[in-house]
Design a protein around this motif. Sequence first.
Motif, PDB file in Angstrom:
ATOM      1  N   ILE A  42      52.121  45.390  46.390  1.00 48.99           N
ATOM      2  CA  ILE A  42      52.095  47.005  46.799  1.00 48.99           C
ATOM      3  C   ILE A  42      52.061  47.187  48.191  1.00 48.99           C
ATOM      4  CG2 ILE A  42      51.110  47.465  44.267  1.00 48.99           C
ATOM      5  CD1 ILE A  42      48.473  47.827  45.811  1.00 48.99           C
ATOM      6  N   HIS A  43      52.479  48.190  48.643  1.00 42.65           N
ATOM      7  CA  HIS A  43      52.249  48.592  50.105  1.00 42.65           C
ATOM      8  C   HIS A  43      50.946  49.425  49.917  1.00 42.65           C
ATOM      9  CE1 HIS A  43      56.671  48.679  51.014  1.00 42.65           C
ATOM     10  NE2 HIS A  43      56.205  47.657  51.385  1.00 42.65           N
ATOM     11  N   SER A  44      50.017  49.223  51.135  1.00 41.73           N
ATOM     12  CA  SER A  44      48.900  50.110  51.076  1.00 41.73           C
ATOM     13  C   SER A  44      48.195  50.246  52.454  1.00 41.73           C
ATOM     14  CB  SER A  44      47.861  49.881  50.128  1.00 41.73           C
ATOM     15  OG  SER A  44      46.703  50.556  50.198  1.00 41.73           O
ATOM     16  N   ASP A  45      47.649  51.145  52.907  1.00 42.69           N
ATOM     17  CA  ASP A  45      46.955  51.231  54.230  1.00 42.69           C
ATOM     18  C   ASP A  45      45.386  51.085  53.893  1.00 42.69           C
ATOM     19  OD1 ASP A  45      48.949  51.837  56.165  1.00 42.69           O
ATOM     20  OD2 ASP A  45      49.014  53.985  55.552  1.00 42.69           O
ATOM     21  N   GLU A  46      45.002  50.785  52.853  1.00 36.36           N
ATOM     22  CA  GLU A  46      43.481  50.366  52.363  1.00 36.36           C
ATOM     23  C   GLU A  46      43.247  49.107  52.475  1.00 36.36           C
ATOM     24  OE1 GLU A  46      41.898  53.307  49.322  1.00 36.36           O
ATOM     25  OE2 GLU A  46      43.653  53.180  48.740  1.00 36.36           O
ATOM     26  N   SER A  47      42.069  48.705  52.653  1.00 32.22           N
ATOM     27  CA  SER A  47      41.726  47.316  52.443  1.00 32.22           C
ATOM     28  C   SER A  47      41.694  46.755  51.207  1.00 32.22           C
ATOM     29  CB  SER A  47      40.288  47.274  53.061  1.00 32.22           C
ATOM     30  OG  SER A  47      39.281  47.956  51.897  1.00 32.22           O
ATOM     31  N   ALA A  48      41.773  45.376  51.282  1.00 34.54           N
ATOM     32  CA  ALA A  48      41.540  44.573  49.981  1.00 34.54           C
ATOM     33  C   ALA A  48      40.535  45.108  48.930  1.00 34.54           C
ATOM     34  CB  ALA A  48      41.692  43.048  50.446  1.00 34.54           C
ATOM     35  N   ASN A  49      39.304  45.174  49.747  1.00 29.47           N
ATOM     36  CA  ASN A  49      38.143  45.564  49.021  1.00 29.47           C
ATOM     37  C   ASN A  49      38.312  46.927  48.349  1.00 29.47           C
ATOM     38  OD1 ASN A  49      36.692  43.423  49.740  1.00 29.47           O
ATOM     39  ND2 ASN A  49      35.624  44.438  51.443  1.00 29.47           N
ATOM     40  N   LYS A  50      38.881  47.792  48.845  1.00 28.63           N
ATOM     41  CA  LYS A  50      39.047  49.181  48.423  1.00 28.63           C
ATOM     42  C   LYS A  50      40.258  48.958  47.210  1.00 28.63           C
ATOM     43  CE  LYS A  50      38.481  53.724  48.373  1.00 28.63           C
ATOM     44  NZ  LYS A  50      37.029  54.098  47.988  1.00 28.63           N
ATOM     45  N   LEU A  51      41.143  48.310  47.447  1.00 30.22           N
ATOM     46  CA  LEU A  51      42.140  48.144  46.189  1.00 30.22           C
ATOM     47  C   LEU A  51      41.447  47.422  45.006  1.00 30.22           C
ATOM     48  CD1 LEU A  51      45.238  47.173  48.474  1.00 30.22           C
ATOM     49  CD2 LEU A  51      44.911  49.307  47.239  1.00 30.22           C
ATOM     50  N   ALA A  52      40.806  46.439  45.458  1.00 32.85           N
ATOM     51  CA  ALA A  52      39.948  45.652  44.314  1.00 32.85           C
ATOM     52  C   ALA A  52      39.138  46.613  43.621  1.00 32.85           C
ATOM     53  CB  ALA A  52      39.225  44.588  44.795  1.00 32.85           C
ATOM     54  N   GLU A  53      38.313  47.593  44.083  1.00 30.51           N
ATOM     55  CA  GLU A  53      37.476  48.444  43.507  1.00 30.51           C
ATOM     56  C   GLU A  53      38.500  49.271  42.514  1.00 30.51           C
ATOM     57  OE1 GLU A  53      35.368  51.061  46.478  1.00 30.51           O
ATOM     58  OE2 GLU A  53      34.484  49.377  47.122  1.00 30.51           O
ATOM     59  N   LYS A  54      39.384  49.772  43.187  1.00 37.91           N
ATOM     60  CA  LYS A  54      40.476  50.474  42.151  1.00 37.91           C
ATOM     61  C   LYS A  54      41.027  49.770  40.887  1.00 37.91           C
ATOM     62  CE  LYS A  54      41.977  54.080  45.581  1.00 37.91           C
ATOM     63  NZ  LYS A  54      43.257  54.487  46.586  1.00 37.91           N
ATOM     64  N   ASP A  63      37.390  39.498  32.646  1.00 38.87           N
ATOM     65  CA  ASP A  63      38.975  39.303  33.272  1.00 38.87           C
ATOM     66  C   ASP A  63      39.034  38.744  34.810  1.00 38.87           C
ATOM     67  OD1 ASP A  63      39.910  40.468  31.053  1.00 38.87           O
ATOM     68  OD2 ASP A  63      40.368  42.305  31.499  1.00 38.87           O
ATOM     69  N   TYR A  64      40.161  38.315  35.208  1.00 40.43           N
ATOM     70  CA  TYR A  64      40.125  37.867  36.433  1.00 40.43           C
ATOM     71  C   TYR A  64      41.090  38.575  37.376  1.00 40.43           C
ATOM     72  CZ  TYR A  64      38.145  33.851  34.186  1.00 40.43           C
ATOM     73  OH  TYR A  64      37.478  32.959  33.494  1.00 40.43           O
ATOM     74  N   LEU A  65      40.801  38.772  38.595  1.00 37.39           N
ATOM     75  CA  LEU A  65      41.606  39.632  39.641  1.00 37.39           C
ATOM     76  C   LEU A  65      41.368  38.980  41.134  1.00 37.39           C
ATOM     77  CD1 LEU A  65      43.007  42.314  39.749  1.00 37.39           C
ATOM     78  CD2 LEU A  65      40.847  43.212  40.997  1.00 37.39           C
ATOM     79  N   ILE A  66      42.849  39.055  41.827  1.00 34.54           N
ATOM     80  CA  ILE A  66      42.444  38.629  43.256  1.00 34.54           C
ATOM     81  C   ILE A  66      43.602  39.641  43.990  1.00 34.54           C
ATOM     82  CG2 ILE A  66      44.149  37.034  43.122  1.00 34.54           C
ATOM     83  CD1 ILE A  66      42.737  35.392  45.314  1.00 34.54           C
TER      84      ILE A  66
END
Length: 91
Positions: A42-54, A63-66
């Motif tokens: 995905i394209h995003s201006d947000e941080s990896a942390n913020k995207l992970a929160e979403k 479940d697993y997520l990275i």
Amino acid sequence: MAVYLIAFKLTREGADPRPVVEGLKKIGDGGWMYYIPNTIFIHSDESANKLAEKAYKLITQGDYLIVVKVANEHQGWMPQEAWKWLNESKY
């Protein structure tokens, strides 16, 4: 705008990944690419942390997520249109 790779594994037997993929398409700020099962760019201006929160809201406990910010060096086997999308993305 950065490119992020988000990969996940649903651990519940019979869990349907399609709602997760559809939700992940919406958390970015623009484009997305999905060719590899349970893996989306995905394209995003947000941080990896913020995207992970979403993204956490789309999966369940266990479940697993990275979420990984993609650098301008990559290699693999994907369809030509996937490489075009990735190579035209700005880093």
